[in-house]
Design a protein around this motif. Structure first.
Motif, PDB file in Angstrom:
ATOM      1  N   PRO A 250       0.811  -1.224   0.000  1.00 24.98           N
ATOM      2  CA  PRO A 250       0.000   0.000   0.000  1.00 24.98           C
ATOM      3  C   PRO A 250       0.840   1.268   0.000  1.00 24.98           C
ATOM      4  CG  PRO A 250      -0.214  -1.191   2.092  1.00 24.98           C
ATOM      5  CD  PRO A 250       0.542  -2.075   1.170  1.00 24.98           C
ATOM      6  N   ALA A 251       2.093   1.163   0.420  1.00 23.07           N
ATOM      7  CA  ALA A 251       2.966   2.343   0.420  1.00 23.07           C
ATOM      8  C   ALA A 251       3.254   2.816  -1.003  1.00 23.07           C
ATOM      9  CB  ALA A 251       4.264   2.029   1.143  1.00 23.07           C
ATOM     10  N   ARG A 252       2.908   2.000  -2.025  1.00 23.61           N
ATOM     11  CA  ARG A 252       3.113   2.399  -3.420  1.00 23.61           C
ATOM     12  C   ARG A 252       1.814   2.875  -4.072  1.00 23.61           C
ATOM     13  NH1 ARG A 252       6.599  -1.730  -6.773  1.00 23.61           N
ATOM     14  NH2 ARG A 252       6.597   0.091  -8.148  1.00 23.61           N
ATOM     15  N   ILE A 253       0.753   2.965  -3.292  1.00 24.86           N
ATOM     16  CA  ILE A 253      -0.535   3.439  -3.831  1.00 24.86           C
ATOM     17  C   ILE A 253      -0.815   4.788  -3.181  1.00 24.86           C
ATOM     18  CG2 ILE A 253      -2.997   2.919  -4.070  1.00 24.86           C
ATOM     19  CD1 ILE A 253      -2.262  -0.057  -3.982  1.00 24.86           C
ATOM     20  N   SER A 254      -0.662   5.846  -3.976  1.00 24.30           N
ATOM     21  CA  SER A 254      -0.554   7.191  -3.388  1.00 24.30           C
ATOM     22  C   SER A 254      -1.770   7.584  -2.559  1.00 24.30           C
ATOM     23  CB  SER A 254      -0.289   8.221  -4.482  1.00 24.30           C
ATOM     24  OG  SER A 254      -1.348   8.241  -5.407  1.00 24.30           O
ATOM     25  N   TYR A 255      -2.977   7.212  -2.986  1.00 23.95           N
ATOM     26  CA  TYR A 255      -4.127   7.698  -2.203  1.00 23.95           C
ATOM     27  C   TYR A 255      -4.252   6.965  -0.871  1.00 23.95           C
ATOM     28  CZ  TYR A 255      -7.734   4.050  -3.304  1.00 23.95           C
ATOM     29  OH  TYR A 255      -8.485   2.894  -3.405  1.00 23.95           O
ATOM     30  N   LEU A 256      -3.740   5.737  -0.788  1.00 25.94           N
ATOM     31  CA  LEU A 256      -3.760   5.030   0.494  1.00 25.94           C
ATOM     32  C   LEU A 256      -2.737   5.642   1.450  1.00 25.94           C
ATOM     33  CD1 LEU A 256      -4.175   1.293  -0.632  1.00 25.94           C
ATOM     34  CD2 LEU A 256      -5.925   3.006  -0.135  1.00 25.94           C
ATOM     35  N   ALA A 284      -3.234 -13.482   0.027  1.00 28.24           N
ATOM     36  CA  ALA A 284      -3.188 -14.291  -1.195  1.00 28.24           C
ATOM     37  C   ALA A 284      -1.792 -14.225  -1.802  1.00 28.24           C
ATOM     38  CB  ALA A 284      -4.209 -13.758  -2.187  1.00 28.24           C
ATOM     39  N   LYS A 285      -1.362 -15.358  -2.370  1.00 28.27           N
ATOM     40  CA  LYS A 285      -0.012 -15.402  -2.958  1.00 28.27           C
ATOM     41  C   LYS A 285      -0.050 -15.227  -4.476  1.00 28.27           C
ATOM     42  CE  LYS A 285       2.198 -16.740   0.912  1.00 28.27           C
ATOM     43  NZ  LYS A 285       1.211 -16.242   1.871  1.00 28.27           N
ATOM     44  N   ASP A 286      -1.219 -15.500  -5.071  1.00 24.40           N
ATOM     45  CA  ASP A 286      -1.267 -15.519  -6.537  1.00 24.40           C
ATOM     46  C   ASP A 286      -2.386 -14.644  -7.091  1.00 24.40           C
ATOM     47  OD1 ASP A 286      -3.348 -16.975  -5.560  1.00 24.40           O
ATOM     48  OD2 ASP A 286      -3.096 -18.688  -6.891  1.00 24.40           O
ATOM     49  N   PHE A 287      -2.733 -13.608  -6.350  1.00 19.95           N
ATOM     50  CA  PHE A 287      -3.800 -12.692  -6.774  1.00 19.95           C
ATOM     51  C   PHE A 287      -3.293 -11.869  -7.956  1.00 19.95           C
ATOM     52  CE2 PHE A 287      -6.885  -9.278  -6.323  1.00 19.95           C
ATOM     53  CZ  PHE A 287      -7.987  -9.891  -5.736  1.00 19.95           C
ATOM     54  N   ALA A 288      -4.052 -11.796  -9.036  1.00 19.63           N
ATOM     55  CA  ALA A 288      -3.610 -11.049 -10.227  1.00 19.63           C
ATOM     56  C   ALA A 288      -3.793  -9.550  -9.992  1.00 19.63           C
ATOM     57  CB  ALA A 288      -4.413 -11.498 -11.443  1.00 19.63           C
ATOM     58  N   LEU A 289      -2.676  -8.862  -9.792  1.00 20.34           N
ATOM     59  CA  LEU A 289      -2.705  -7.422  -9.500  1.00 20.34           C
ATOM     60  C   LEU A 289      -2.500  -6.618 -10.773  1.00 20.34           C
ATOM     61  CD1 LEU A 289      -0.412  -7.498  -6.326  1.00 20.34           C
ATOM     62  CD2 LEU A 289      -2.914  -7.371  -6.377  1.00 20.34           C
ATOM     63  N   LEU A 290      -2.882  -5.353 -10.716  1.00 21.17           N
ATOM     64  CA  LEU A 290      -2.598  -4.438 -11.823  1.00 21.17           C
ATOM     65  C   LEU A 290      -1.317  -3.678 -11.492  1.00 21.17           C
ATOM     66  CD1 LEU A 290      -6.263  -3.234 -12.314  1.00 21.17           C
ATOM     67  CD2 LEU A 290      -4.913  -4.529 -13.966  1.00 21.17           C
ATOM     68  N   PRO A 291      -0.508  -3.358 -12.505  1.00 20.92           N
ATOM     69  CA  PRO A 291       0.772  -2.691 -12.221  1.00 20.92           C
ATOM     70  C   PRO A 291       0.566  -1.323 -11.579  1.00 20.92           C
ATOM     71  CG  PRO A 291       0.317  -2.749 -14.583  1.00 20.92           C
ATOM     72  CD  PRO A 291      -0.739  -3.573 -13.923  1.00 20.92           C
ATOM     73  N   TYR A 292       1.481  -0.948 -10.690  1.00 21.76           N
ATOM     74  CA  TYR A 292       1.340   0.331  -9.989  1.00 21.76           C
ATOM     75  C   TYR A 292       1.310   1.497 -10.980  1.00 21.76           C
ATOM     76  CZ  TYR A 292       2.482  -2.272  -5.752  1.00 21.76           C
ATOM     77  OH  TYR A 292       2.477  -3.168  -4.715  1.00 21.76           O
ATOM     78  N   GLY A 293       2.272   1.508 -11.892  1.00 19.26           N
ATOM     79  CA  GLY A 293       2.320   2.575 -12.894  1.00 19.26           C
ATOM     80  C   GLY A 293       2.514   3.933 -12.257  1.00 19.26           C
TER      81      GLY A 293
END
Ligand code: SF4
Ligand code: SF4
Length: 391
Positions: A250-256, A284-293
């Protein structure tokens, strides 16, 4: 109005493997007590599920109706005097969407009432950085407590959507599109979300993370059996924890980060008490995330002016329209805040969306609401080459 920050930083994290009513009742009650749910005897409650669009419960687009039903049972049991339930999808009729999602039936069966979020009424947002007041559903004025029921999902624009983002639905109808137009930059849009989310101080959240959405969320991803239920009166702390549960930092998601920091906390040492489960035990270990960008506009601003138009095509993800799947429903045209889309037919007689890329602000609202999986997101250097040639 109730004050509910009795246990700031306290997040209840429970394993709940199914939408079985017995299991849900037990977990909702335990999570509420763990997180310091307030006394609601005789109080009026507004329940806000996630009703992004008309979608079947098993698609994981909306809060599951059994989850809504369990929370409603809990609220009656705790002595609520009146329970209203509502949301405001971007372009669809809320009642039709609620019926399709099974939420309306759950509401009526429980004895609660379904409410419309129109009209909006201007409310101040104390402590806001960007937006000092919002036009929000006027039913807010008639409730003592907002019970927020987000669905845990990935989000194309913001990476993750949960408690704070779900409160954006208090902005009635196409007012949400107006906010996208006003704040096309991802970071500023996130700041606005936090301004709004943290202004709802009489709020308690139960998050449906039982079947979450991975991949192309919030409207076009895949269901994922995560088996988690979270609860808190602290929206920022809950979102921080939920993002960790699906594998994000979450430290890489600016609004959080912004939301947590506004509570006077250091994102490097967030000081959140999570229990009884630990994030490390259930994540979860294999949750498909979207790139931070990066924020697209931030990335493009770093490029020399003469090269910007060309580079913008290369660095910015944009919507791609697939005529072979398009049903011609015009939902994307209606929700597009920039009015960048037009519907026509191609030489094969298929519906074809034309886009004005100079107007598009890459908010991805069209992608969120397309009912036919006819819009994907990616890099587009030449639309002519990428999409089928138009007549
Ligand atoms: S792209 Fe999707 S939302 Fe747009 S008209 Fe086609 S089916 Fe409807
Ligand atoms: S075309 Fe899609 S991504 Fe672009 S502004 Fe319109 S809704 Fe947003």
């Amino acid at each position: 109005m109730l004050t509910v920050q009795e246990k700031p930083g306290r997040v209840a994290l429970f394993v709940c493997k199914s939408y079985d009513s017995g299991q849900l009742d037990e977990n909702v009650e335990s999570a509420a007590d763990h997180a310091g749910f307030p006394d609601i005897q005789g109080k009026r409650i507004l329940v806000k599920p996630n009703l992004l669009k008309a979608a079947m419960p098993e698609s994981a687009v909306t809060t599951h109706p059994e989850f809504v039903a369990a929370v409603l049972r809990f609220l009656w049991k705790r002595g609520a005097s009146r329970i209203s339930v509502g949301d405001s999808p971007g372009y669809q009729n809320a009642l039709s969407a609620a019926r399709a999602a099974g939420i309306y039936d759950a509401v009526i069966r429980s004895g609660a009432e379904w409410v419309d979020f129109l009209p909006g009424r201007q409310r101040p947002a104390p402590g806001a950085k960007l937006v000092k007041s919002f036009a929000l559903a006027s039913v807010l004025d008639e409730c003592d407590l907002v019970v927020n029921l987000p669905k845990l999902k990935t989000h194309r624009l913001m990476n993750y959507t949960g408690a704070i983002k779900n409160l954006f639905g208090l902005v009635p109808g196409l007012g949400k599109s107006g906010m996208h137009l006003r704040f096309p930059d991802k970071v500023k849009f996130g700041t606005m979300l936090v301004d709004l989310g943290l202004s709802i101080t009489n709020c308690f959240t139960f998050m449906d993370g039982i079947i979450a959405m991975e991949g192309e969320g919030p409207g076009d991803g895949h269901p994922y059996n995560l088996g988690l239920l979270l609860a808190s009166s602290d929206t920022a702390a809950l979102d921080w924890t939920a993002a960790q549960c699906i594998g994000y930092d979450p430290a890489r998601i600016s609004y959080l980060v912004d939301a947590l920091a506004r509570g006077g906390r250091d994102p490097a040492v967030p000081d959140i008490q999570v229990g009884p489960c630990r994030v490390s035990e259930v994540a979860a270990k294999d949750f498909a995330l979207l790139p931070y960008g990066k924020s697209t506009s931030t990335a493009i601003a770093a490029i020399p002016a003469f090269a910007r138009p060309l580079m913008a095509r290369l660095v910015a993800d944009r919507p791609i329209f697939h005529p072979d799947r398009c049903e011609g429903c015009s939902a994307c045209l209606k929700i597009c805040p920039a009015k960048a889309l037009a519907l026509c037919r191609n030489a094969r007689g298929e519906f074809q969306i034309r886009i004005d890329d100079t107007a598009c602000i890459t908010c991805f609202c069209c992608h969120e609401i397309c009912p036919a999986h006819a819009i994907s997101i990616g890099r587009v250097f030449s639309r002519r080459a990428r999409e089928k040639k138009l007549p």
